[in-house]
Enzyme design. Structure first.
Site, PDB file in Angstrom:
ATOM      1  N   GLY A   9       0.863  -1.179   0.000  1.00  0.00           N
ATOM      2  CA  GLY A   9       0.000   0.000   0.000  1.00  0.00           C
ATOM      3  C   GLY A   9       0.893   1.219   0.000  1.00  0.00           C
ATOM      4  N   LEU A  10       1.167   1.731  -1.199  1.00  0.00           N
ATOM      5  CA  LEU A  10       2.176   2.798  -1.325  1.00  0.00           C
ATOM      6  C   LEU A  10       1.568   4.114  -1.811  1.00  0.00           C
ATOM      7  CD1 LEU A  10       5.056   0.630  -2.859  1.00  0.00           C
ATOM      8  CD2 LEU A  10       4.780   1.319  -0.459  1.00  0.00           C
ATOM      9  N   ALA A  11       0.350   4.434  -1.295  1.00  0.00           N
ATOM     10  CA  ALA A  11      -0.173   5.791  -1.511  1.00  0.00           C
ATOM     11  C   ALA A  11       0.619   6.720  -0.579  1.00  0.00           C
ATOM     12  CB  ALA A  11      -1.676   5.815  -1.237  1.00  0.00           C
ATOM     13  N   GLY A  14       1.742   5.081   2.980  1.00  0.00           N
ATOM     14  CA  GLY A  14       2.603   3.906   2.907  1.00  0.00           C
ATOM     15  C   GLY A  14       3.964   4.235   2.292  1.00  0.00           C
ATOM     16  N   ASN A  32       2.595  -2.702  -4.036  1.00  0.00           N
ATOM     17  CA  ASN A  32       1.326  -1.988  -4.157  1.00  0.00           C
ATOM     18  C   ASN A  32       0.487  -2.691  -5.211  1.00  0.00           C
ATOM     19  OD1 ASN A  32      -0.132   0.604  -3.369  1.00  0.00           O
ATOM     20  ND2 ASN A  32      -0.231   0.722  -5.600  1.00  0.00           N
ATOM     21  N   ARG A  33      -0.839  -2.687  -5.015  1.00  0.00           N
ATOM     22  CA  ARG A  33      -1.725  -3.361  -5.976  1.00  0.00           C
ATOM     23  C   ARG A  33      -1.397  -2.914  -7.403  1.00  0.00           C
ATOM     24  NH1 ARG A  33      -8.101  -2.180  -5.630  1.00  0.00           N
ATOM     25  NH2 ARG A  33      -7.252  -0.089  -5.952  1.00  0.00           N
ATOM     26  N   VAL A  74      -3.217   0.403   3.454  1.00  0.00           N
ATOM     27  CA  VAL A  74      -4.205   0.666   2.396  1.00  0.00           C
ATOM     28  C   VAL A  74      -5.447   1.303   3.000  1.00  0.00           C
ATOM     29  CG1 VAL A  74      -3.350  -1.234   0.972  1.00  0.00           C
ATOM     30  CG2 VAL A  74      -5.257  -1.637   2.552  1.00  0.00           C
ATOM     31  N   SER A 128      -0.223   8.348  13.823  1.00  0.00           N
ATOM     32  CA  SER A 128      -0.720   9.724  13.768  1.00  0.00           C
ATOM     33  C   SER A 128       0.340  10.654  13.200  1.00  0.00           C
ATOM     34  CB  SER A 128      -1.113  10.199  15.161  1.00  0.00           C
ATOM     35  OG  SER A 128      -1.603  11.512  15.080  1.00  0.00           O
ATOM     36  N   LYS A 182      -5.728   5.378  19.208  1.00  0.00           N
ATOM     37  CA  LYS A 182      -5.626   6.334  18.087  1.00  0.00           C
ATOM     38  C   LYS A 182      -6.970   7.041  17.867  1.00  0.00           C
ATOM     39  CE  LYS A 182      -4.465   8.626  14.424  1.00  0.00           C
ATOM     40  NZ  LYS A 182      -4.993   8.287  13.147  1.00  0.00           N
ATOM     41  N   HIS A 185      -7.377   9.582  20.548  1.00  0.00           N
ATOM     42  CA  HIS A 185      -6.480  10.689  20.188  1.00  0.00           C
ATOM     43  C   HIS A 185      -7.198  11.630  19.210  1.00  0.00           C
ATOM     44  CE1 HIS A 185      -3.950  12.528  17.116  1.00  0.00           C
ATOM     45  NE2 HIS A 185      -3.067  12.750  18.064  1.00  0.00           N
ATOM     46  N   ASN A 186      -7.806  11.071  18.197  1.00  0.00           N
ATOM     47  CA  ASN A 186      -8.496  11.906  17.213  1.00  0.00           C
ATOM     48  C   ASN A 186      -9.694  12.627  17.830  1.00  0.00           C
ATOM     49  OD1 ASN A 186      -6.669  10.642  15.514  1.00  0.00           O
ATOM     50  ND2 ASN A 186      -8.128  10.414  13.848  1.00  0.00           N
ATOM     51  N   GLU A 189      -8.436  15.480  19.653  1.00  0.00           N
ATOM     52  CA  GLU A 189      -8.065  16.479  18.637  1.00  0.00           C
ATOM     53  C   GLU A 189      -9.298  17.305  18.220  1.00  0.00           C
ATOM     54  OE1 GLU A 189      -5.897  14.638  15.356  1.00  0.00           O
ATOM     55  OE2 GLU A 189      -7.082  15.819  13.957  1.00  0.00           O
TER      56      GLU A 189
HETATM   57  P1  NBP Z   1      -5.671   5.604   0.742  1.00  0.00           P
HETATM   58  O1  NBP Z   1      -6.492   5.486   1.974  1.00  0.00           O
HETATM   59  O2  NBP Z   1      -6.064   6.608  -0.275  1.00  0.00           O
HETATM   60  O3  NBP Z   1      -5.597   4.166   0.043  1.00  0.00           O
HETATM   61  C1  NBP Z   1      -4.913   3.988  -1.166  1.00  0.00           C
HETATM   62  C2  NBP Z   1      -4.130   2.722  -1.116  1.00  0.00           C
HETATM   63  O4  NBP Z   1      -4.996   1.598  -0.890  1.00  0.00           O
HETATM   64  C3  NBP Z   1      -3.443   2.469  -2.443  1.00  0.00           C
HETATM   65  O5  NBP Z   1      -2.209   1.855  -2.173  1.00  0.00           O
HETATM   66  C4  NBP Z   1      -4.417   1.507  -3.115  1.00  0.00           C
HETATM   67  O6  NBP Z   1      -3.814   0.730  -4.104  1.00  0.00           O
HETATM   68  C5  NBP Z   1      -4.794   0.664  -1.938  1.00  0.00           C
HETATM   69  N1  NBP Z   1      -5.980  -0.176  -2.180  1.00  0.00           N
HETATM   70  C6  NBP Z   1      -7.285   0.156  -2.295  1.00  0.00           C
HETATM   71 BR1  NBP Z   1      -7.924   1.848  -2.293  1.00  0.00          BR
HETATM   72  N2  NBP Z   1      -8.092  -0.887  -2.480  1.00  0.00           N
HETATM   73  C7  NBP Z   1      -7.278  -1.955  -2.488  1.00  0.00           C
HETATM   74  C8  NBP Z   1      -7.506  -3.338  -2.640  1.00  0.00           C
HETATM   75  N3  NBP Z   1      -8.736  -3.828  -2.772  1.00  0.00           N
HETATM   76  N4  NBP Z   1      -6.443  -4.159  -2.615  1.00  0.00           N
HETATM   77  C9  NBP Z   1      -5.182  -3.678  -2.467  1.00  0.00           C
HETATM   78  N5  NBP Z   1      -4.909  -2.362  -2.310  1.00  0.00           N
HETATM   79  C10 NBP Z   1      -5.940  -1.514  -2.314  1.00  0.00           C
HETATM   80  O7  NBP Z   1      -4.128   5.810   1.116  1.00  0.00           O
HETATM   81  P2  NBP Z   1      -3.470   6.792   2.185  1.00  0.00           P
HETATM   82  O8  NBP Z   1      -4.091   8.145   2.141  1.00  0.00           O
HETATM   83  O9  NBP Z   1      -2.032   6.648   2.030  1.00  0.00           O
HETATM   84  O10 NBP Z   1      -3.910   6.161   3.579  1.00  0.00           O
HETATM   85  C11 NBP Z   1      -3.544   4.844   3.945  1.00  0.00           C
HETATM   86  C12 NBP Z   1      -4.142   4.531   5.298  1.00  0.00           C
HETATM   87  O11 NBP Z   1      -3.625   5.445   6.244  1.00  0.00           O
HETATM   88  C13 NBP Z   1      -5.645   4.642   5.394  1.00  0.00           C
HETATM   89  O12 NBP Z   1      -6.144   3.658   6.246  1.00  0.00           O
HETATM   90  C14 NBP Z   1      -5.876   5.999   5.977  1.00  0.00           C
HETATM   91  O13 NBP Z   1      -7.066   6.100   6.724  1.00  0.00           O
HETATM   92  C15 NBP Z   1      -4.682   6.150   6.857  1.00  0.00           C
HETATM   93  N6  NBP Z   1      -4.296   7.563   6.955  1.00  0.00           N
HETATM   94  C16 NBP Z   1      -3.774   7.977   8.081  1.00  0.00           C
HETATM   95  C17 NBP Z   1      -3.382   9.269   8.213  1.00  0.00           C
HETATM   96  C18 NBP Z   1      -2.799   9.647   9.475  1.00  0.00           C
HETATM   97  O14 NBP Z   1      -2.552  10.796   9.757  1.00  0.00           O
HETATM   98  N7  NBP Z   1      -2.544   8.682  10.293  1.00  0.00           N
HETATM   99  C19 NBP Z   1      -3.490  10.183   7.192  1.00  0.00           C
HETATM  100  C20 NBP Z   1      -3.989   9.752   6.060  1.00  0.00           C
HETATM  101  C21 NBP Z   1      -4.394   8.434   5.945  1.00  0.00           C
HETATM  102  P3  NBP Z   1      -3.768   1.267  -5.629  1.00  0.00           P
HETATM  103  O15 NBP Z   1      -2.603   2.158  -5.708  1.00  0.00           O
HETATM  104  O16 NBP Z   1      -3.599   0.014  -6.411  1.00  0.00           O
HETATM  105  O17 NBP Z   1      -5.073   1.959  -5.879  1.00  0.00           O
END
Ligand code: NBP
Length: 476
Positions: A9-11, A14, A32-33, A74, A128, A182, A185-186, A189
């Site tokens: 999961g490399l958005a 990741g 990543n997918r 992801v 976080s 977590k 925490h939110n 916030e």
């Molecule tokens: P996203 O939440 O936008 O998810 C995108 C990722 O999920 C991509 O790698 C995508 O692959 C993969 N994915 C999806 Br959508 N469906 C899939 C499936 N069925 N099988 C395999 N891979 C799949 O990414 P993000 O914004 O980087 O957030 C990742 C996590 O971190 C989330 O749970 C989010 O809630 C959390 N988060 C946390 C914070 C924080 O401050 N802690 C901030 C932002 C997000 P693809 O590239 O092939 O589409």
């Protein structure tokens, strides 16, 4: 395989976590997918460390040293289940799956159970600090078994934020404990942000101050008890000018707050546990009210605003009152959040160390602040402390602000300025410290219409009065 840790999961999140691992010298398997994301990570940041890219999940798993440690980053929900389902048949007993996304903790409890049946460790982990934190050091809240933490913990601690050399990462507790903490925490916030917004509104309405002027007040506050990331951010935002109009930026931002749902989860869980987290609840509802467009439109011009002309005679004294009221309200909101953690810990058998939670929130996360040290110290003084604001430091801090707090809330009500979080925090304070609450009348009413029984102040036992008959009292 030789990779010490893997990330699938490399958005944004990741990708940055993988870079953070690599920058700390770990060999990182990446997957990543959609393979293009994996390729772009290696092309753009391959020089930051050692990445082992794989196109297939099978190759990714094979590239990892055993016991394998796979971080899943992801989208929360069905995507996380899909990735876990793909991973499980490829893993072997003793391997560790880390879900670092924003899962809802009951999902984590369910997944942990399912993976345990396969001999796998499932570690639901709160992360976080957003994308910046993921890259440069987040606050990390891992759940799961203590056994998994023994090998995983040092790697997570290495990439976490550090405050005074202490990592902002610790083992929170079993199964869903990490994601739970977590979530709270939110929620905290949300409360902190709402309180800051109310303080801003009071200064705006009470003093007629401009956004940049209020920004200067927040910047000054950031040098004292209130020093925190959120106060610092507030000062910066208030000082910012909109390029298109030349007006203060906040004056051109629409006043309808959005939410992704963690505040709602926190409040829902608090209702389940019966913990009064009024600060977080009011903050969540205040966002909902701001976004209630039809209701606000219907009220406009019909419900008289009745905002009285507010001429604060001594601006300096008023600013100090608002500061004290903000700090006291904030202490109540945090006290409530820690109560929720204690209640959940008891209910779900997690044994969460609240002193350690305050410690790992000092850096890397949105509510990071100096004053969290005070919370750690309070729970170190008394790990069973039933009420944070009953700790000597906090009692003194709240008492110091209580007169100002009453003046601010009373003036806000008199002038028609809504302060749901300030007001409800004060009401909580007055409620929790009251010698006698009117709940006696509630119990009497309940016994009258529903024979729900009551206890007496002068005798042990459970009683019912025969309200529909001769009104004699019976022992239940
Ligand atoms: P996203 O939440 O936008 O998810 C995108 C990722 O999920 C991509 O790698 C995508 O692959 C993969 N994915 C999806 Br959508 N469906 C899939 C499936 N069925 N099988 C395999 N891979 C799949 O990414 P993000 O914004 O980087 O957030 C990742 C996590 O971190 C989330 O749970 C989010 O809630 C959390 N988060 C946390 C914070 C924080 O401050 N802690 C901030 C932002 C997000 P693809 O590239 O092939 O589409």
């Amino acid at each position: 395989g030789t990779a010490q840790i893997g990330v699938t999961g490399l958005a944004v999140m990741g990708r940055n976590l993988a870079r953070n691992f690599a920058r700390h010298g770990y060999t990182v398997a990446v997957h990543n997918r959609t393979y293009a994301r994996t390729q772009s990570l290696v092309t753009e940041h391959g020089d930051e460390g050692t990445f082992v890219p794989s196109e297939s999940m099978a190759d990714f798993v094979a590239s990892l040293a055993r016991p394998r440690k796979v971080v899943v980053m992801v989208q929360a929900g069905p995507a996380t289940d899909a990735v876990i389902d793909e991973l499980v048949p490829l893993l072997e007993p003793g391997d560790i799956v880390v879900d670092a996304g924003n899962a809802h903790f009951p999902d984590t409890v369910r997944r942990e159970q399912a993976l345990r049946a396969h001999g796998l460790h499932f570690v639901g982990t709160g992360v976080s600090g957003g994308e910046e934190g993921a890259l440069n050091g987040p606050s990390i809240m891992p759940g799961g078994t203590a056994e998994s933490y023994a090998s995983l913990g040092p790697i997570l601690e290495a990439i976490s934020a550090k405050v005074d050399g202490v990592p902002c990462c610790t083992h929170v507790g079993p199964d869903g404990a990490g994601h739970f903490v977590k979530m709270v925490h939110n929620g905290i916030e949300y409360a902190d942000m709402q309180l800051i917004a109310e303080a801003y509104d009071l200064l705006r309405q009470g003093l007629g101050a401009s956004a940049p002027e209020i920004g200067e007040v927040f910047a000054a506050w950031n040098t004292g008890d209130l020093e925190s990331y959120l106060i610092e951010v507030t000062a910066e935002v208030l000082a910012h000018t909109d390029a298109a109009t030349g007006r203060p930026f906040v004056d051109v931002v629409a006043d309808a707050a959005e939410q992704k749902g963690t505040g709602r989860w926190t409040v829902q869980n608090a209702l389940d546990l019966g913990v009064p987290i009024t600060g977080i609840a009011e903050a969540t509802f205040a966002r909902a009210l701001s976004g209630s467009a039809p209701q606000r439109a219907a009220a406009r011009g019909v419900l008289p605003a009745d905002t009285l002309a507010w001429n604060v005679p001594e601006p300096g004294a008023f600013i100090e009152d608002v500061r004290l009221a903000l700090y006291a309200s904030k202490l109540v909101a945090y006290s409530q959040g820690f109560d929720q953690i204690a209640a959940a810990s008891a209910q779900y058998g997690w044994d969460i160390d609240r002193a350690a939670m305050a410690r790992i929130w000092r850096g890397g996360c949105i509510i990071r602040a100096k004053f969290l040290d005070r919370i750690t110290q309070a729970y170190e003084r008394n790990p069973e402390l039933p009420l944070l604001i009953a700790d000597p430091y906090f009692t003194a801090a709240v008492s110091n602000g209580v007169a100002a707090w009453r003046r601010v809330v009373a003036a806000a009500a008199a002038h028609g300025v809504p302060t749901p979080a300030f007001s409800s925090s004060l009401a909580y304070y007055d409620g929790v410290r009251a010698e006698r609450l009117p709940a006696n009348l509630i119990q009497a009413q309940r016994d009258f219409f529903g024979a729900h029984t009551y206890r007496r102040v002068d005798r042990d036992g459970v009683f019912h009065t025969d309200w529909s008959g001769d009104r004699t009292e019976q022992t239940w």
